[in-house]
Write an enzyme that holds these catalytic residues in place. Structure first.
Site, PDB file in Angstrom:
ATOM      1  N   ASP A  66       0.885  -1.169   0.000  1.00 28.08           N
ATOM      2  CA  ASP A  66       0.000   0.000   0.000  1.00 28.08           C
ATOM      3  C   ASP A  66       0.918   1.212   0.000  1.00 28.08           C
ATOM      4  O   ASP A  66       1.546   1.528   1.016  1.00 28.08           O
ATOM      5  CB  ASP A  66      -0.889  -0.013   1.244  1.00 28.08           C
ATOM      6  CG  ASP A  66      -1.763   1.241   1.364  1.00 28.08           C
ATOM      7  OD1 ASP A  66      -1.672   2.138   0.485  1.00 28.08           O
ATOM      8  OD2 ASP A  66      -2.527   1.330   2.342  1.00 28.08           O
ATOM      9  N   ASN A  93       3.102   4.237 -10.591  1.00 30.74           N
ATOM     10  CA  ASN A  93       1.931   4.113 -11.460  1.00 30.74           C
ATOM     11  C   ASN A  93       0.621   3.948 -10.685  1.00 30.74           C
ATOM     12  O   ASN A  93      -0.423   4.403 -11.142  1.00 30.74           O
ATOM     13  CB  ASN A  93       2.138   2.918 -12.401  1.00 30.74           C
ATOM     14  CG  ASN A  93       0.858   2.469 -13.061  1.00 30.74           C
ATOM     15  OD1 ASN A  93       0.334   3.131 -13.951  1.00 30.74           O
ATOM     16  ND2 ASN A  93       0.329   1.340 -12.608  1.00 30.74           N
ATOM     17  N   TYR A 163      -8.813  13.500  -8.153  1.00 29.23           N
ATOM     18  CA  TYR A 163      -7.919  12.821  -9.099  1.00 29.23           C
ATOM     19  C   TYR A 163      -7.132  13.840  -9.915  1.00 29.23           C
ATOM     20  O   TYR A 163      -5.908  13.751 -10.030  1.00 29.23           O
ATOM     21  CB  TYR A 163      -8.745  11.922 -10.028  1.00 29.23           C
ATOM     22  CG  TYR A 163      -7.932  11.201 -11.078  1.00 29.23           C
ATOM     23  CD1 TYR A 163      -7.288  10.013 -10.785  1.00 29.23           C
ATOM     24  CD2 TYR A 163      -7.826  11.706 -12.376  1.00 29.23           C
ATOM     25  CE1 TYR A 163      -6.542   9.332 -11.745  1.00 29.23           C
ATOM     26  CE2 TYR A 163      -7.077  11.038 -13.343  1.00 29.23           C
ATOM     27  CZ  TYR A 163      -6.459   9.855 -13.021  1.00 29.23           C
ATOM     28  OH  TYR A 163      -5.714   9.195 -13.980  1.00 29.23           O
TER      29      TYR A 163
END
Length: 257
Positions: A66, A93, A163
């Site tokens: 994580d 990524n 985002y």
């Protein structure tokens, strides 16, 4: 000789989608690859990335990670170096999204997206640079960091506030690392994918969203993970000998339109 012969690469989010394609491409070009992800099996279904690489004769290991947890990132890089001896390429990524605008986004959603997409990239980059500083350069480079940003780091992502903000931060993070650590012979670049068709669930594959992307993209098809993997291979290799601090668009001309 293979482009990444004798190179050691870590790819976060390497179990699925773009990360999976990058890992497979790197392995095919001779790299030993460490797949870092929350789960080992791809969301698209089928065999795990490590299994595919090994079946093709390559070398790979999986480390459950994580990236929003510093201790987990520290353990990841430690495991990579313990197994392979050094770290040549760090591919950041792994990313998440909420598909919520400013008003809809809860504090918990904001913290989670920033925790993975921005803080996670910070942790991985910091730990990678710590390792790279401790190792000898090869062909004038101690190591390379490749951040997967997005076209939505430069233009708004309609309806996904956290985002888009996180991706804008990654673009600037890339420049900062590139400038601060050039003297250390550490390279940092980003790749900004346009619309890439993956097995990602939810709004990413909504028919209306796909139609918008097709109309918005000049090239007569949408992107695939392999398109991004080709750009990553270039930036990971010695071909990119004087490329530092860029945000390479892989978007079929989206940002040019």
């Amino acid at each position: 000789m293979a482009l990444l012969a004798n190179k050691i690469a870590v790819v976060t989010g390497g179990s699925s989608g773009i990360g999976r394609a990058i890992a497979l491409n790197f392995a095919a070009e001779g790299a030993s690859v460490v797949i870092a992800d929350r789960v080992e099996l791809p969301i698209e279904g089928g065999q795990g990335t490590v299994g595919m690489i090994r079946l093709a004769g390559g070398t790979a290991i999986f480390v459950e990670t994580d990236i929003s947890d510093w201790d987990a990132v520290d353990a990841l890089i430690g495991a990579a170096v313990a197994r392979f001896g050094r770290l040549d390429v760090m591919v950041n990524n792994a990313a998440i999204y909420t598909s919520t605008n400013l008003v809809e986004t809860t504090p918990e959603q904001w913290n989670r997206v920033i925790g993975v997409n921005l803080t996670g990239f910070f942790y991985c980059s910091k730990r990678a640079v710590m390792q790279m500083l401790a190792q000898a350069p090869v062909n004038e480079v101690r190591g390379r960091i490749i951040n997967v940003s997005s076209q939505h780091g430069m233009v708004a992502c309609p309806g996904d506030f956290p985002y888009s903000v996180s991706k804008g931060g990654i673009v600037q993070m890339t420049r900062q690392i590139a400038v601060d650590h050039a003297d250390d012979l550490i390279v940092c670049n980003a790749i900004a994918p346009g619309k890439i068709i993956t097995g990602k669930p939810g709004v990413a594959n909504d028919p209306d969203a796909l139609d918008y992307s097709r109309r918005r993209t000049p090239w007569p098809r949408l992107g695939t993970p392999t398109d991004v993997a080709g750009a990553a291979l270039f930036l990971a290799s010695d071909m990119a000998s004087y490329v530092n601090g860029i945000n390479l668009m892989v978007d079929g001309g989206w940002m040019a339109g």
